[in-house]
Structure formats: structure tokens, C-alpha cells
Design a protein around this motif. Structure first.
Motif, PDB file in Angstrom:
ATOM      1  N   PRO A   1      87.059  74.673  99.972  1.00 45.63           N
ATOM      2  CA  PRO A   1      86.549  73.593  99.024  1.00 45.63           C
ATOM      3  C   PRO A   1      85.672  72.576  99.919  1.00 45.63           C
ATOM      4  O   PRO A   1      84.865  71.771  99.286  1.00 45.63           O
ATOM      5  CB  PRO A   1      87.816  73.029  98.428  1.00 45.63           C
TER       6      PRO A   1
ATOM      7  N   ASP B   1      89.491  74.075  88.018  1.00 51.26           N
ATOM      8  CA  ASP B   1      88.967  74.186  89.660  1.00 51.26           C
ATOM      9  C   ASP B   1      88.730  75.527  89.935  1.00 51.26           C
ATOM     10  O   ASP B   1      89.638  76.338  89.345  1.00 51.26           O
ATOM     11  CB  ASP B   1      89.965  73.359  90.376  1.00 51.26           C
TER      12      ASP B   1
ATOM     13  N   TYR C   1      80.776  74.131  95.770  1.00 43.31           N
ATOM     14  CA  TYR C   1      82.095  73.653  94.767  1.00 43.31           C
ATOM     15  C   TYR C   1      81.584  72.442  93.845  1.00 43.31           C
ATOM     16  O   TYR C   1      81.807  72.227  92.680  1.00 43.31           O
ATOM     17  CB  TYR C   1      83.304  73.113  95.450  1.00 43.31           C
TER      18      TYR C   1
ATOM     19  N   GLN D   1      81.492  72.061  89.739  1.00 42.07           N
ATOM     20  CA  GLN D   1      82.007  70.947  88.796  1.00 42.07           C
ATOM     21  C   GLN D   1      81.173  70.367  88.052  1.00 42.07           C
ATOM     22  O   GLN D   1      81.453  69.795  86.863  1.00 42.07           O
ATOM     23  CB  GLN D   1      82.589  69.898  89.923  1.00 42.07           C
TER      24      GLN D   1
ATOM     25  N   LEU E   1      93.950  76.469  87.163  1.00 42.02           N
ATOM     26  CA  LEU E   1      92.554  77.116  87.796  1.00 42.02           C
ATOM     27  C   LEU E   1      91.700  78.113  86.965  1.00 42.02           C
ATOM     28  O   LEU E   1      92.426  78.680  86.221  1.00 42.02           O
ATOM     29  CB  LEU E   1      93.173  77.915  89.131  1.00 42.02           C
TER      30      LEU E   1
END
Length: 754
Positions: A682, A411, A689, A693, A515
Motif C-alpha cells: 500500500p 480496501d 492505491y 480509493q 476487504l
């Protein structure tokens, strides 16, 4: 009874089947152009199924025999136990009789005191016989015990053998799973074959288009030549007619416009010729120089050149330093960094959990301010690439993984800049400091939410005891990571402070280690490079060690001499390099001149393929390999940058295509640290974001090649609009050869749809 003779030999069919499966798989990849994939997979599946059935039948038969043998042994053990009990009872009876006899004999002797010697002798003989029988029974009992122990041992051996067969059954199950995986690979290979067929058809279409374009250009050139010849012949004819008429009329001109029709004809021919020339310029043509067939790169459509300049050099008219080099004196940027001392070995496991083990032990080297300034002058915020005579180059996620050893997958590094009570269960930043660091900085140690790095060094990361408590080790680790963030990875303008927004991310070191710190470092570096191009800037933030190490690895002419020992992270290769930053303006001009003359032969596109580098790499380098060729956003709190890897495919050992127009993110560049301060990023920037992903959906296909030189079409396109020569006040301008080598390939891959 021993069952060793019934133990079967190890079955090697499954291993041969697995080997055959692997061999078939390799053959499938090596000979995919010769034999259909479906045939190879079906043969592989038939071979594996036949071997598996044979192994399974052998296992089942052996298992049934083992179960029967174990049951027999258990029955024998039970019968032996019964016999042992009976023998024990029989043993006790003679002993009791002997005891009673002795007691009775004593009583009789005491009471009656009579008897004869013969009766006593008989009784003694009887006792001796009973004693002999007792000894025999003891021997039998001991033999039965030995036999029992032997049976127990054989039983244990049989159980171990049964366990081995169970393990082999597990191997068979694994092989069955492998069959399923091969079926999935078969489907994947079929899909890949479809893509290859589609690419092949696209390549054929491209070649047809290229041949058609070449034929069209040739036809138009011949048309122009014919037009010129016709017009020249008509002019000569007109002049001859005029001379004849003058001879007939004695040189007199009646002024009645007798040549009007001829003049109209010549004007029409000239207009046709002019129109043909204009159309030919739109197509483009090649010229020869010195008989080597070199193509002139400047011959590109003027409208297209202006369009590219307006798009990719739009900031030159505003604030970019490259647009003001001739009006401003030489500018040398000062880099920002403050690397802390190496941490204690006691916290290495904690740093590994947090994802900073490799970068935490990096030693520093001196920064070359002049080289950084020369590279920043060639950085284009419009494309996030360096525009060099050899083509576009950039720092990518692959470089971050190799150079710093930071995690790429995971993330984004994000959270909030203020208002922590809203997002951290009502805890204020003071409560978080006290809980995670064991101390709270005073007013003299902070400037609003920016904490002095010296406070972490003196208070949190002071002397660490050998027998420190786990809580103390955690506090030390968090404090050291904060110094690493503020002094090396994300240094700010002050170079002495670090923002508190990073602290909540260090609460759980395991989550911190998941992360994507590598993409955050690259996003921050991109943003600082974009801001460094402003002519009013005099300091350079961001991880400049990453920038310089990238340049040293990929541009050999920039590389310091004598630093050939490979270390990991690769930034450590230059430890001990001491660069004198005196005569900065002279050295800046020298670097400009070197970059102005950098051609396609003076670049190392794949420096990481060096075997000396490959054998020192840890697994973390390749965990994010699927993101290296992804065109996606790079995120770090409010920072949004664009990973434009499709413009530098050669750095991933692929053939470079002509890229599409880059995404314009000027709107995100204008935001500073106050953008969305009280928001949870986020959610506030959820669209960006989500694109991170889903970055696997925007991966650029790499057409791997040994020859990474650009194609004729690409280099002609690039040299037609790119600003390759940067000259400032007092610089010596060398003549730049704006020609394309004649031996470049004609093949250019299709641009991906992004």
C-alpha cells in the motif's frame, strides 16, 4: 374520572404529507421535461410544511392537556392516600376501645363480681354498634383502594398515550429531515439538469459535425465525378483535335511538340483527380452491395489501421499465441483448481464475517479446456478485453459480484510478501501461524513460504467437534479460507500449495470481511489471462470457474443444455456439468470456428436482468454497485491490472461509445511475485492505491438503452482494425461477412474524459 373521551383520533396528516412528498418526487422524475424542477420542489416543500405545522400544533395541545390531567390524577391519588390513612386510624381507634372495654369488663367482673344484666346488655349493644361502624369503614376503605387502583391504571394509560405522541413527534422530526434531504435532492437534480443540458448541447454539436462531415464527403465525391468528367471530355477533345490535325497534315507529325500544351493540361487534371481521390479516402465513404445499402467495414484510413494494430496488437509480434497460430500446433491449456470439501455448518457465521459465506459453499463443475483455450487466444493484454466479431467483451466487477458473491467495495487485498517482522509488531510468520492456526507446518509440508493444501486439510481442518471451542472454530475457518484461496480463487502453478502472504489478513475476520476480495480475484484472473496468451504456456491459473460461467451466461451458443435452475452464486448453476475433454484439438478448432462467426445477435449483453436471477440475489451483490462502471486499477499485493470497463459499456446495458486509447501498463506486467518482496505494497504502490480509493471520480456515464446493438460509426470503426478471424493449423476457415447491418443507429455517445 376517566380521560378516554379526550383521546384524540390518530393524525393522518403527516402520512398524507409523506405520500404527497413521494408522489411529487415521482412526478418530478417522470415529468422533468414538462415542469421545472424548482416549481415542483417548492410545491412539495409548501405542502409538507403546512401539514407539519398542523400536526405539531395538535401534538403540543394534546401534550399540555395530558400533563394537566396527569397532575390532577396525582393530586386525587394523594388525597385518597390521606383519607385512607385517616380511615385506617379511625378503624384502629374503635378496635382499641373495644379491646379495652372487654379487658376492663373482665377486670371489673373479676374484682367486683357485681353488675346488673341491664348494664351488660347495654354494653353489648354498644359493642355491636361499634362493630357495625367498623364494617362500614372497611367497606369504605376497600372502595378507596379500588379507586386508587383505577386511578393508577388510568395514569399508566395516559403515560402510554403520551409515549405514543412522543413517537409521533419523532415521526414529525423524521419528516423534517426528509425535507432537508429533498432540498439536497433538489440541488442534485439541478446539477443533473445542467449536465443534461451540456450533454444535449454536445449531442447537437456532434450531429452538426456529422452532418457537416457527410456534406463534405458528398461535396468531395461530386468534385471527383466532375474532375473525371472534365478529364474525360478533355481527352476526347484532345483526340478529336489530334485526328483533325492529322487530317489537315495528311497524317504527318512534324515533331515540334504541338500537343505539349494539351498534354500538360491532361497531366494537371490527372494530378488534381489523384489528390481529390486521396482526400476522399481519408474521409471514408459507403458502398452498396446487392442493393441493401451495406457499408463496407474495411474502408478505414490505412495509417489509422496501422496505428491501432501497432498499439492494440503489439504483442502479436512478440509472444501472443494469436500471432503464431499458423506456425504452432493446436495448444490446449490445462486449468488449475482444487476445491475443498464443503465446510461444517458450525463455521458459517464466521465465514459470513470474513466475507466468504457464499463462495465457500460452491460446488465444482468440470472445466472445458478447449473453450478456455479458445477464449484465451482472443484475450488482449493491451485492453483487458476479448476481441470478438460482435465487439469487445470482458469480465467486470459486476460479473464477480453476481458469479461469486464476493465483496467489491472496500480496501484492496494487500500487505507484504516477506519481512513480516517489520510490519506485524515483530512477529515472524512462524509466530503468526502458531497464533492463528494453532500449528506450524514442518519442512515436509512447505516449500519456503508455500504451504501444502493437504496440510491444511489434514491438520487444521480435520474433524471438527460439535462442541468445539471458539478458538478451535476460528482456526478451522482460517484453514478453510486458505484452502479456498489456494485451490479455487487464486490457484498457482503448482495447484497444491498456497503462499503464506494471505494468512495475516485472516487474523481479524471482521476486518477481513471489509476487504475488496472481488477486485483481488479479478486482478489475479486478468494477470493469469495475460500470461496465458504467451505461446509457451500450457497451464492456466486463476479462477477459471468464473471465466467459464461468464462465457456460459453471456454467449448462449457456448452454454450447456439442461442447466436452467438459477442458484446463487451463479457459478453454481453449472454444478453437475461433466465435460469430456477428449478430442481436445478437434473441440478447440470447433470453438474457434464458433467464435469467428459470433455476430452481434448471438450475444446476451444483460443476462443478469433475468427475473429468476434478481429474486435470489443477496444484498452483498449491490454493495459495490458504484464501482461496476469505474475505470480504475485492480490491485492484489504486487499485481496491478486495469478495469477497462469503458470499452464494454453494453455489458452494463449502455450504448457503446468509441473508446479512447487504453492505458499501457506493460511495465507492471513484467513484474513477478518477487517484485517489492520486502515492501509494504500500500505504500510502495501508493499511487495506484490512491486511484482505487478515488475510483468514484472515474466512473463512466451509462446511456441506458433497450437496443444494445452498436452504432454504425462504432462498428465501422471497430471492424476496420480489429483482428476478428483466428485460424490455426488444420482449421476450416469460413467466409466472414465483414459488413454492417443497414438498420443500426447513427447515434454514438461521446467518449468520457478519463
Amino acid at each position: 374520572m376517566s380521560l378516554r373521551s379526550q383521546t384524540p383520533k390518530p393524525v393522518s396528516v403527516s402520512l398524507r404529507g409523506a405520500s404527497a412528498a413521494q408522489t411529487n418526487k415521482n412526478d418530478t422524475h417522470n415529468n422533468q421535461n414538462d415542469t421545472p424542477i424548482t416549481t415542483l420542489v417548492s410545491e412539495l416543500r409548501a405542502t409538507l410544511t403546512r401539514d407539519f405545522d398542523r400536526v405539531e400544533r395538535a401534538l403540543l395541545e394534546r401534550e399540555s392537556r395530558l400533563i394537566v390531567a396527569i397532575q390532577q390524577k396525582e393530586k386525587e391519588i394523594a388525597s385518597l392516600k390521606v383519607k385512607d390513612c385517616i380511615q385506617s386510624l379511625d378503624k384502629l381507634n374503635p378496635e382499641s376501645h373495644l379491646r379495652e372495654f372487654r379487658n376492663g369488663g373482665a377486670k371489673v367482673k373479676k374484682e367486683e363480681n357485681v353488675g346488673s344484666d341491664s348494664s351488660v346488655a347495654g354494653k353489648c349493644m354498644h359493642c355491636l354498634e361499634m362493630k357495625d361502624e367498623l364494617e362500614k369503614e372497611k367497606v369504605v376503605s376497600e372502595s378507596l383502594r379500588d379507586r386508587n387502583m383505577q386511578l393508577e391504571f388510568e395514569k399508566s394509560e395516559l403515560l402510554e398515550e403520551k409515549k405514543k405522541w412522543d413517537d409521533q413527534r419523532g415521526v414529525v422530526e423524521d419528516l423534517m429531515k426528509r425535507i432537508i434531504e429533498l432540498e439536497a435532492e433538489k440541488c442534485g437534480l439541478l446539477e443533473e439538469k445542467k449536465k443534461w443540458d451540456a450533454d444535449k448541447s454536445g449531442i447537437d454539436g456532434l450531429r452538426k459535425e456529422e452532418s457537416h462531415g457527410a456534406h463534405e464527403a458528398y461535396r468531395k465525391r461530386k468534385f471527383i465525378e466532375l474532375c473525371e468528367r472534365v478529364s474525360r471530355l478533355k481527352r476526347e477533345t484532345a483526340e478529336d483535335d489530334k485526328l483533325i490535325s492529322l487530317d489537315d497534315n495528311g497524317g504527318a507529325d512534324d515533331g515540334d511538340g504541338s500537343n505539349t500544351e494539351e498534354n500538360k493540361t491532361v497531366q494537371i487534371d490527372d494530378s488534381v483527380e489523384k489528390d481529390a481521390v486521396e482526400r476522399n479516402e481519408n474521409v471514408g465513404h459507403s458502398s452498396s452491395k446487392d442493393g441493401v445499402g451495406v457499408t463496407v467495414a474495411s474502408e478505414i484510413e490505412p495509417d489509422l489501421r496501422r496505428d491501432y494494430e501497432d498499439t492494440l496488437y503489439r504483442l502479436d509480434r512478440v509472444e501472443h499465441i494469436a500471432g503464431r497460430l499458423e506456425q504452432l500446433p493446436a495448444r490446449v491449456l490445462r486449468t488449475r483448481r482444487r476445491i475443498p470439501t464443503r465446510p461444517s455448518e458450525l463455521v458459517r457465521p464466521l465465514l459470513r464475517r470474513a466475507g466468504f459465506e457464499h463462495v465457500a459453499f460452491i460446488l465444482q463443475f468440470e472445466h472445458d479446456y478447449a473453450l478456455v483455450s479458445a477464449l484465451v487466444e482472443r484475450w488482449r493484454p493491451e485492453t483487458h478485453t476479448f476481441h470478438l466479431p460482435c465487439g469487445e467483451m470482458s469480465i467486470t466487477l459486476q460479473d464477480v459480484a453476481y458469479q461469486l458473491g464476493l465483496r467489491i467495495s472496500g480496501d484492496p487485498v494487500s500487505g507484504c510478501m516477506a519481512g513480516w517482522e517489520l510490519f506485524y509488531e515483530g512477529r515472524s510468520i512462524v509466530d503468526i501461524c502458531q497464533q492463528l492456526l494453532g500449528a506450524v507446518p514442518g519442512p515436509a509440508d512447505r516449500q519456503k513460504w508455500n504451504i501444502n493444501l493437504s496440510w491444511f486439510r489434514e491438520t487444521v481442518c480435520g474433524n471438527l467437534e460439535e462442541e468445539a471451542t471458539p478458538e478451535r472454530l476460528l482456526q478451522y475457518t482460517r484453514g478453510y479460507i486458505r484452502q479456498l484461496i489456494g485451490g479455487f480463487l487464486f490457484p498457482d502453478q503448482s495447484n497444491t500449495r498456497v503462499h503464506l502472504r494471505w494468512l495475516p489478513l485472516l487474523e481479524d475476520l471482521d476486518q477481513c470481511g471489509q476487504l475488496s476480495w472481488g477486485s483481488a480475484v479479478l486482478a489475479f484472473l486478468y494477470r493469469m489471462l495475460c500470461r496465458g496468451t504467451c505461446y509457451t504456456q500450457h497451464n492456466m491459473r486463476g479462477c477459471m470457474s468464473l471465466l467459464l460461467s461468464w462465457a456460459y451466461h453471456r454467449i448462449p451458443s457456448c452454454r450447456p443444455q439442461g442447466f436452467d435452475q438459477r442458484r446463487f452464486p451463479l457459478v453454481e448453476r453449472w454444478v453437475g456439468y461433466e465435460q469430456r475433454n477428449d478430442s481436445e484439438e478437434f473441440r478447440l478448432r470447433w470453438w474457434r470456428r464458433l467464435l469467428n462467426n459470433l455476430d452481434i445477435h448471438n450475444v446476451e449483453w444483460t443476462p443478469y436482468a433475468d427475473p429468476d436471477i434478481q429474486h435470489i440475489l443477496p444484498p452483498i451483490v449491490f454493495e459495490g454497485e458504484e464501482s461496476w462502471n469505474a475505470v480504475c486499477p485492480l490491485l492484489c499485493f504486487s499485481i496491478v491490472e486495469w478495469h477497462q470497463v469503458d470499452r464494454v459499456v453494453r455489458q452494463l446495458s449502455g450504448l457503446q461509445h468509441i473508446p479512447t486509447r487504453p492505458l499501457n501498463i506493460d511495465e507492471m506486467h513484467v513484474h513477478d511475485g518477487r517484485f517489492g518482496r520486502n515492501e509494504w505494497y500500500p505504500d510502495y504502490l501508493s499511487g495506484w492505491y490512491d486511484m482505487w480509493q478515488d475510483r468514484r471520480l472515474s466512473r463512466v456515464r451509462i446511456y441506458h438503452s433497450i437496443d444494445l446493438r452498436p452504432s454504425q460509426k462504432y462498428i465501422q470503426w471497430y471492424l476496420g482494425w480489429a483482428h476478428l478471424v483466428l485460424v490455426g493449423q488444420g482449421d476450416q476457415q469460413d467466409p466472414i461477412a465483414g459488413h454492417i447491418p443497414p438498420d443500426l443507429s447513427d447515434y454514438t455517445p461521446h467518449a468520457p474524459e478519463l
